[in-house]
Write a protein that holds these residues in place. Structure first.
Motif, PDB file in Angstrom:
ATOM      1  N   THR A  31       0.844  -1.197   0.000  1.00 36.87           N
ATOM      2  CA  THR A  31       0.000   0.000   0.000  1.00 36.87           C
ATOM      3  C   THR A  31       0.877   1.244   0.000  1.00 36.87           C
ATOM      4  OG1 THR A  31      -0.111   0.238   2.401  1.00 36.87           O
ATOM      5  CG2 THR A  31      -1.666  -1.285   1.367  1.00 36.87           C
ATOM      6  N   ALA A  32       0.227   2.395  -0.202  1.00 41.40           N
ATOM      7  CA  ALA A  32       0.934   3.674  -0.219  1.00 41.40           C
ATOM      8  C   ALA A  32       1.042   4.271   1.177  1.00 41.40           C
ATOM      9  CB  ALA A  32       0.222   4.657  -1.149  1.00 41.40           C
ATOM     10  N   CYS A  33       0.641   3.498   2.181  1.00 45.31           N
ATOM     11  CA  CYS A  33       0.643   3.985   3.559  1.00 45.31           C
ATOM     12  C   CYS A  33       2.023   3.776   4.194  1.00 45.31           C
ATOM     13  CB  CYS A  33      -0.428   3.271   4.375  1.00 45.31           C
ATOM     14  SG  CYS A  33      -0.681   3.996   6.001  1.00 45.31           S
ATOM     15  N   PHE A  34       3.009   4.477   3.683  1.00 45.88           N
ATOM     16  CA  PHE A  34       4.354   4.406   4.242  1.00 45.88           C
ATOM     17  C   PHE A  34       5.084   5.696   3.911  1.00 45.88           C
ATOM     18  CE2 PHE A  34       5.057   3.342  -0.120  1.00 45.88           C
ATOM     19  CZ  PHE A  34       6.334   3.758  -0.417  1.00 45.88           C
ATOM     20  N   GLU A  35       6.177   5.933   4.627  1.00 49.40           N
ATOM     21  CA  GLU A  35       6.984   7.116   4.367  1.00 49.40           C
ATOM     22  C   GLU A  35       8.194   6.723   3.529  1.00 49.40           C
ATOM     23  OE1 GLU A  35       8.120   9.140   7.873  1.00 49.40           O
ATOM     24  OE2 GLU A  35       6.080   9.386   8.637  1.00 49.40           O
ATOM     25  N   PRO A  36       8.547   7.538   2.549  1.00 45.04           N
ATOM     26  CA  PRO A  36       9.761   7.254   1.774  1.00 45.04           C
ATOM     27  C   PRO A  36      10.991   7.288   2.679  1.00 45.04           C
ATOM     28  CG  PRO A  36       8.424   8.962   0.723  1.00 45.04           C
ATOM     29  CD  PRO A  36       7.839   8.733   2.075  1.00 45.04           C
ATOM     30  N   SER A  37      11.953   6.457   2.370  1.00 47.80           N
ATOM     31  CA  SER A  37      13.206   6.436   3.120  1.00 47.80           C
ATOM     32  C   SER A  37      14.139   7.475   2.524  1.00 47.80           C
ATOM     33  CB  SER A  37      13.833   5.042   3.058  1.00 47.80           C
ATOM     34  OG  SER A  37      15.091   5.036   3.703  1.00 47.80           O
ATOM     35  N   MET A  38      14.395   8.544   3.267  1.00 47.50           N
ATOM     36  CA  MET A  38      15.211   9.630   2.743  1.00 47.50           C
ATOM     37  C   MET A  38      16.300  10.021   3.734  1.00 47.50           C
ATOM     38  SD  MET A  38      12.373  12.111   0.944  1.00 47.50           S
ATOM     39  CE  MET A  38      11.299  12.152   2.372  1.00 47.50           C
ATOM     40  N   ASP A  39      17.492  10.249   3.233  1.00 43.81           N
ATOM     41  CA  ASP A  39      18.590  10.728   4.064  1.00 43.81           C
ATOM     42  C   ASP A  39      19.121  12.047   3.523  1.00 43.81           C
ATOM     43  OD1 ASP A  39      19.752   9.861   1.754  1.00 43.81           O
ATOM     44  OD2 ASP A  39      21.182   8.491   2.699  1.00 43.81           O
ATOM     45  N   TYR A  40      18.266  12.791   2.836  1.00 43.13           N
ATOM     46  CA  TYR A  40      18.684  14.057   2.256  1.00 43.13           C
ATOM     47  C   TYR A  40      17.583  15.096   2.457  1.00 43.13           C
ATOM     48  CZ  TYR A  40      15.667  12.453  -1.544  1.00 43.13           C
ATOM     49  OH  TYR A  40      14.604  11.997  -2.269  1.00 43.13           O
ATOM     50  N   CYS A  41      17.914  16.341   2.203  1.00 43.11           N
ATOM     51  CA  CYS A  41      16.978  17.444   2.352  1.00 43.11           C
ATOM     52  C   CYS A  41      16.947  18.244   1.059  1.00 43.11           C
ATOM     53  CB  CYS A  41      17.406  18.341   3.514  1.00 43.11           C
ATOM     54  SG  CYS A  41      16.387  19.837   3.729  1.00 43.11           S
ATOM     55  N   VAL A  42      15.760  18.620   0.621  1.00 42.72           N
ATOM     56  CA  VAL A  42      15.597  19.398  -0.609  1.00 42.72           C
ATOM     57  C   VAL A  42      14.964  20.738  -0.276  1.00 42.72           C
ATOM     58  CG1 VAL A  42      14.389  19.548  -2.816  1.00 42.72           C
ATOM     59  CG2 VAL A  42      15.434  17.393  -2.118  1.00 42.72           C
ATOM     60  N   VAL A  43      15.512  21.809  -0.820  1.00 47.80           N
ATOM     61  CA  VAL A  43      14.950  23.146  -0.666  1.00 47.80           C
ATOM     62  C   VAL A  43      14.573  23.678  -2.039  1.00 47.80           C
ATOM     63  CG1 VAL A  43      15.456  25.552  -0.082  1.00 47.80           C
ATOM     64  CG2 VAL A  43      16.164  23.727   1.470  1.00 47.80           C
ATOM     65  N   LYS A  44      13.308  24.029  -2.208  1.00 50.14           N
ATOM     66  CA  LYS A  44      12.854  24.732  -3.416  1.00 50.14           C
ATOM     67  C   LYS A  44      12.863  26.222  -3.090  1.00 50.14           C
ATOM     68  CE  LYS A  44      11.140  23.036  -6.702  1.00 50.14           C
ATOM     69  NZ  LYS A  44       9.875  22.298  -6.870  1.00 50.14           N
ATOM     70  N   PHE A  45      13.562  26.984  -3.897  1.00 47.10           N
ATOM     71  CA  PHE A  45      13.777  28.400  -3.590  1.00 47.10           C
ATOM     72  C   PHE A  45      13.417  29.241  -4.805  1.00 47.10           C
ATOM     73  CE2 PHE A  45      16.133  32.266  -2.683  1.00 47.10           C
ATOM     74  CZ  PHE A  45      16.052  32.386  -1.301  1.00 47.10           C
TER      75      PHE A  45
END
Length: 275
Positions: A31-45
């Motif tokens: 199912t889509a009921c999970f959080e993506p595994s991420m070790d980074y941060c993205v900033v939209k500026f």
């Protein structure tokens, strides 16, 4: 880039489905009921250029006024934010005060009423000694973001007490991990040459690593070479040969697409990367 189908899931939820019942379009089974595994941060500026529009107000609201944007990738907010500022605003080295405000009243006006100069006003406010709490009261910006920006300010003030000869490897690494460019560090160190800073940084062993973004949300091993450089790491996710030809784990020469600068409205691409 996360592999999580945000638009698809949002559309199904808008149609009345529950999150646990929405199937992951990648795996087709979970199912889509999970959080993506991420070790980074993205900033939209955003990229501002309001001078192009005669008579337009500099005030920011719900209307779209930016002429483009950047997407910056790092391993923490400070690193990604400073990358983003350099990409979106040519001439700006990162989060640090400029000389565009004539008085404290001018700074206060931008803090209370958002304009395209709000980031500059935040840096100027920290420079004159404002606290996170007072800036939060004036701007209503979440204190989490203000604390991160204040960390950048405090580190810059600390670097101003050092010189190119006295800065330690630990201080140099911390500055790079917080998104400081070599030129930014050079100015903080009393006007040292940025080429000399780069040379000294390499002598201290402070070097970036290449990290890979998981484009499949940890559901499958990712093979996509969606890469960014960071100082917040000890080893590269993809081996890079230190030779005259850039190669990843392939014998044949590879092609590197560098993200640089802001995406402008009217361009053919979707967004450029601050990687």
């Amino acid at each position: 880039a996360t592999g999580y189908p945000l638009a698809y899931v949002a559309a199904r939820l808008a149609m009345g489905e529950n999150l646990p019942s929405v199937r992951n379009s990648v795996t087709k089974t979970t199912t889509a009921c999970f959080e993506p595994s991420m070790d980074y941060c993205v900033v939209k500026f955003p990229r501002w250029d309001l001078n192009k529009f005669k008579g337009v107000s500099a005030g920011l609201g719900s209307a779209m006024k930016s002429v483009g944007e950047v997407m910056s990738i790092g391993r923490n907010f400070q690193e990604a934010m400073q990358k983003a500022i350099r990409m979106a605003a040519p001439g700006m080295l990162g989060f640090q005060p400029l000389t565009t405000f004539e008085s404290d009243e001018a700074i206060n006006a931008v803090l209370s009423n958002a304009t395209d100069q709000r980031v500059d006003a935040l840096a100027a406010a920290f420079e004159r000694g404002d606290s996170v709490a007072s800036i939060e009261a004036a701007t209503k910006i979440n204190p989490w973001f203000l604390c991160k920006l204040h960390t950048i300010h405090l580190l810059r003030k600390h670097l101003q007490k050092r010189t190119l000869q006295t800065i330690t490897a630990e201080e140099m690494l911390l500055a790079k991990q917080q998104g400081f460019s070599d030129k930014q560090i050079a100015i903080a160190l009393g006007g040292a040459d940025d080429v000399a800073v780069r040379r000294h940084r390499k002598e201290l062993g402070v070097l970036p690593v290449v990290k890979q973004i998981d484009t499949l949300a940890a559901e499958f091993p990712a093979q996509t070479n969606y890469l960014y450089m960071t100082y917040n790491g000890t080893m590269s996710d993809q081996p890079v040969r230190k030779s005259g030809v850039f190669r990843l784990n392939h014998e044949a020469p590879s092609t590197m697409v560098l993200g640089c600068g802001a995406y402008r409205i009217g361009s053919s691409g979707e967004v450029d990367l601050g990687s």
